[in-house]
Design a protein around this motif. Structure first.
Motif, mmCIF file in Angstrom:
data_model
loop_
_atom_site.group_PDB
_atom_site.id
_atom_site.type_symbol
_atom_site.label_atom_id
_atom_site.label_comp_id
_atom_site.label_asym_id
_atom_site.label_seq_id
_atom_site.Cartn_x
_atom_site.Cartn_y
_atom_site.Cartn_z
ATOM 1 N N TYR A 16 -25.443 -42.554 -9.729
ATOM 2 C CA TYR A 16 -25.097 -42.313 -10.781
ATOM 3 C C TYR A 16 -24.046 -43.882 -10.880
ATOM 4 O O TYR A 16 -23.503 -44.453 -9.822
ATOM 5 C CB TYR A 16 -23.072 -41.888 -10.773
ATOM 6 C CG TYR A 16 -22.579 -40.950 -11.909
ATOM 7 C CD1 TYR A 16 -23.024 -40.145 -12.399
ATOM 8 C CD2 TYR A 16 -21.061 -42.202 -12.589
ATOM 9 C CE1 TYR A 16 -22.351 -40.179 -13.515
ATOM 10 C CE2 TYR A 16 -20.770 -41.680 -13.310
ATOM 11 C CZ TYR A 16 -21.491 -40.326 -14.002
ATOM 12 O OH TYR A 16 -20.602 -40.467 -15.563
ATOM 13 N N ARG A 17 -24.290 -44.305 -12.631
ATOM 14 C CA ARG A 17 -24.024 -45.957 -12.892
ATOM 15 C C ARG A 17 -22.973 -46.190 -13.263
ATOM 16 O O ARG A 17 -23.006 -45.329 -14.530
ATOM 17 C CB ARG A 17 -25.298 -46.314 -13.160
ATOM 18 C CG ARG A 17 -25.435 -47.953 -13.832
ATOM 19 C CD ARG A 17 -26.377 -48.442 -13.943
ATOM 20 N NE ARG A 17 -27.167 -49.149 -13.431
ATOM 21 C CZ ARG A 17 -28.005 -49.677 -12.955
ATOM 22 N NH1 ARG A 17 -28.889 -50.835 -14.506
ATOM 23 N NH2 ARG A 17 -28.567 -50.313 -12.638
ATOM 24 N N ARG A 77 -24.564 -41.209 -4.155
ATOM 25 C CA ARG A 77 -24.306 -42.753 -4.250
ATOM 26 C C ARG A 77 -24.055 -43.260 -5.585
ATOM 27 O O ARG A 77 -24.392 -42.962 -6.679
ATOM 28 C CB ARG A 77 -25.954 -43.704 -3.880
ATOM 29 C CG ARG A 77 -25.879 -44.828 -3.929
ATOM 30 C CD ARG A 77 -25.208 -45.198 -2.518
ATOM 31 N NE ARG A 77 -25.575 -46.475 -2.016
ATOM 32 C CZ ARG A 77 -24.864 -47.077 -0.915
ATOM 33 N NH1 ARG A 77 -24.226 -46.615 -0.260
ATOM 34 N NH2 ARG A 77 -25.612 -48.464 -0.555
ATOM 35 N N VAL A 78 -22.819 -44.273 -5.526
ATOM 36 C CA VAL A 78 -22.243 -44.805 -7.090
ATOM 37 C C VAL A 78 -22.656 -46.131 -7.147
ATOM 38 O O VAL A 78 -22.333 -46.881 -6.449
ATOM 39 C CB VAL A 78 -20.654 -44.330 -7.308
ATOM 40 C CG1 VAL A 78 -20.124 -45.075 -8.294
ATOM 41 C CG2 VAL A 78 -21.063 -43.299 -7.218
ATOM 42 N N GLU A 79 -23.522 -46.454 -8.230
ATOM 43 C CA GLU A 79 -23.354 -48.349 -9.093
ATOM 44 C C GLU A 79 -22.330 -48.970 -9.266
ATOM 45 O O GLU A 79 -21.867 -47.932 -9.898
ATOM 46 C CB GLU A 79 -25.027 -48.812 -9.160
ATOM 47 C CG GLU A 79 -25.760 -48.165 -8.605
ATOM 48 C CD GLU A 79 -27.255 -48.260 -8.941
ATOM 49 O OE1 GLU A 79 -28.502 -48.784 -8.430
ATOM 50 O OE2 GLU A 79 -27.515 -48.576 -9.794
ATOM 51 N N VAL A 80 -21.614 -49.663 -9.264
ATOM 52 C CA VAL A 80 -20.974 -50.493 -10.279
ATOM 53 C C VAL A 80 -21.499 -51.546 -10.738
ATOM 54 O O VAL A 80 -21.202 -52.272 -10.109
ATOM 55 C CB VAL A 80 -19.194 -50.233 -9.790
ATOM 56 C CG1 VAL A 80 -18.487 -50.801 -10.655
ATOM 57 C CG2 VAL A 80 -18.737 -49.137 -8.883
ATOM 58 N N LEU A 81 -21.124 -51.556 -12.023
ATOM 59 C CA LEU A 81 -22.225 -53.238 -12.346
ATOM 60 C C LEU A 81 -20.338 -53.792 -13.353
ATOM 61 O O LEU A 81 -19.503 -52.506 -14.038
ATOM 62 C CB LEU A 81 -23.361 -52.976 -13.190
ATOM 63 C CG LEU A 81 -24.517 -52.302 -12.587
ATOM 64 C CD1 LEU A 81 -25.220 -51.610 -14.000
ATOM 65 C CD2 LEU A 81 -24.515 -52.684 -11.689
ATOM 66 N N ALA A 102 -23.169 -51.606 -4.668
ATOM 67 C CA ALA A 102 -23.357 -49.529 -4.645
ATOM 68 C C ALA A 102 -22.670 -48.762 -3.324
ATOM 69 O O ALA A 102 -22.169 -49.721 -1.980
ATOM 70 C CB ALA A 102 -24.965 -49.333 -4.079
ATOM 71 N N VAL A 103 -21.894 -48.194 -3.526
ATOM 72 C CA VAL A 103 -20.538 -47.076 -2.416
ATOM 73 C C VAL A 103 -20.772 -45.924 -2.785
ATOM 74 O O VAL A 103 -21.689 -45.306 -3.519
ATOM 75 C CB VAL A 103 -19.728 -47.357 -2.930
ATOM 76 C CG1 VAL A 103 -19.403 -48.889 -3.029
ATOM 77 C CG2 VAL A 103 -19.043 -47.160 -4.478
ATOM 78 N N ASP A 104 -20.392 -45.072 -1.526
ATOM 79 C CA ASP A 104 -20.838 -43.421 -1.653
ATOM 80 C C ASP A 104 -19.687 -43.695 -2.122
ATOM 81 O O ASP A 104 -18.104 -42.924 -1.334
ATOM 82 C CB ASP A 104 -21.027 -43.198 0.289
ATOM 83 C CG ASP A 104 -22.636 -43.508 0.522
ATOM 84 O OD1 ASP A 104 -23.416 -43.280 -0.793
ATOM 85 O OD2 ASP A 104 -23.164 -44.352 1.760
ATOM 86 N N LEU A 105 -19.140 -42.522 -3.001
ATOM 87 C CA LEU A 105 -17.727 -41.763 -3.427
ATOM 88 C C LEU A 105 -18.519 -40.038 -3.799
ATOM 89 O O LEU A 105 -19.143 -40.476 -4.131
ATOM 90 C CB LEU A 105 -17.554 -42.601 -4.685
ATOM 91 C CG LEU A 105 -17.535 -43.886 -4.070
ATOM 92 C CD1 LEU A 105 -16.918 -44.566 -5.859
ATOM 93 C CD2 LEU A 105 -16.402 -44.557 -3.756
ATOM 94 N N VAL A 110 -7.115 -40.680 -6.305
ATOM 95 C CA VAL A 110 -8.015 -41.284 -6.456
ATOM 96 C C VAL A 110 -9.200 -41.815 -5.709
ATOM 97 O O VAL A 110 -8.675 -41.988 -4.423
ATOM 98 C CB VAL A 110 -8.000 -42.589 -7.964
ATOM 99 C CG1 VAL A 110 -7.295 -42.005 -9.058
ATOM 100 C CG2 VAL A 110 -7.414 -43.611 -7.040
ATOM 101 N N ASP A 111 -10.058 -41.840 -5.863
ATOM 102 C CA ASP A 111 -11.718 -42.282 -4.907
ATOM 103 C C ASP A 111 -11.948 -44.239 -5.439
ATOM 104 O O ASP A 111 -11.946 -44.225 -3.908
ATOM 105 C CB ASP A 111 -12.896 -41.492 -5.264
ATOM 106 C CG ASP A 111 -12.531 -39.660 -4.674
ATOM 107 O OD1 ASP A 111 -12.995 -40.363 -4.066
ATOM 108 O OD2 ASP A 111 -13.355 -39.093 -5.709
ATOM 109 N N ALA A 112 -10.992 -44.199 -5.965
ATOM 110 C CA ALA A 112 -11.481 -45.853 -6.477
ATOM 111 C C ALA A 112 -10.860 -46.274 -7.700
ATOM 112 O O ALA A 112 -10.230 -44.890 -8.281
ATOM 113 C CB ALA A 112 -12.595 -46.388 -7.168
#
Length: 280
Positions: A185-186, A149-153, A142-145, A75-77
């Motif tokens: 992507y949020r 760019r992916v925002e995780v709240l 925010a991270v690059d996956l 997995v990526d995360a």
């Protein structure tokens, strides 16, 4: 005397026993969902592992074993939607899971009602941060996956506040003021699936949640029997749901791992969730 009647009886008994095993089985499974989303513009599909309601290893997979399984999934995360730890007792199994994975991938964590009930809540959160876990206490990262760019709240669980209105205000204020990037992507990570209208305000593409324990007893044609925060015959218990009107999004709800000797799971196996997000 013919042996066939006996053979038939043995097969029938085996079938009954297999049916009972399936009904009450506590052996965890891996649930896989592939979501086609035009908002995803990465170089390849994004693969996420979702863990919820591990409850300090109250199920059949240890933290170390679960960590090995997640690593094998490439997995990526890892996203942890609360109740990794119980309200009381040790945290060794949950820490073992994190120790196995933090060196290999981003790990995002939000609290559940059990973590918010711990007397050592602040120390627990600080320890996770020192390990390299992104503890999202009403915050975003925010991270690059996978080439995007992916925002995780993520949010502190509602039990930390006096009522839902106070929770919505405290959780939403610092996040709603930050408009989502058009090129990102949020993802919203939260313990509680029932707050779907609030998540829609955040213009999420994907919400990951837990807490419902799969509805505990799953009835054919009806789904779960009961979930905290949703009551009898809850709607959001496990699987993928389409939510939101003005800002549509998908919600993935994990049935979690928790096993309780006095409240058995019925037709509701514990699960690790793997989500693949691909461009449509």
């Amino acid at each position: 005397m013919s042996k066939w009647p006996w053979a038939g009886a043995v097969l029938a008994l085996a079938g009954i026993n297999y049916g009972i095993w399936r009904l009450f089985s506590y052996e965890p499974t891996i649930s896989r969902y592939r979501l086609a989303d035009p908002a995803w513009q990465g170089a390849r599909p994004l693969r996420l592992a979702l863990v919820s309601d591990f409850h300090s290893g109250s199920g059949q997979w240890s933290g170390e074993a679960l960590g090995r399984i997640i690593l094998n999934e490439e997995v990526d995360a890892l996203c942890i939607a609360g109740d990794l730890f119980d309200a009381k007792g040790g945290i060794d199994e949950g820490v073992s899971l994190l120790t196995a994975l933090v060196p290999h991938m981003p790990v995002f964590f939000v609290t559940g009602n059990h973590e918010e009930s711990r007397f050592d809540r602040a120390d627990m959160a600080n320890n996770l941060k020192e390990m390299g876990v992104a503890v999202l206490d009403n915050a975003g990262v925010a991270v690059d996956l996978a080439g995007m760019r992916v925002e995780v709240l993520g949010f502190v669980d509602q039990t930390a506040y006096a009522d839902r209105d106070e929770w919505v205000w405290a959780a939403g204020l610092p996040l709603k003021e930050k408009a989502p990037s058009a090129s990102a992507y949020r993802i919203v990570l939260s313990h509680r699936p029932e707050q779907k209208n609030f998540y829609s305000q955040l213009q999420a593409h994907l919400v990951l949640a837990g807490h419902a324990h799969g509805g505990q007893w799953r009835l054919p044609g009806l789904g779960g029997l009961y979930a905290p925060g949703q009551g009898l015959f809850p709607r959001l218990t496990r699987g993928v749901y389409r939510c939101g009107k003005k800002h549509p999004y998908r919600m993935v709800v994990s049935a979690g791992f928790a096993l309780h000797p006095l409240v058995p799971r019925v037709n509701n196996r514990p699960e690790l969730v793997i989500v693949d997000i691909a461009a449509s």
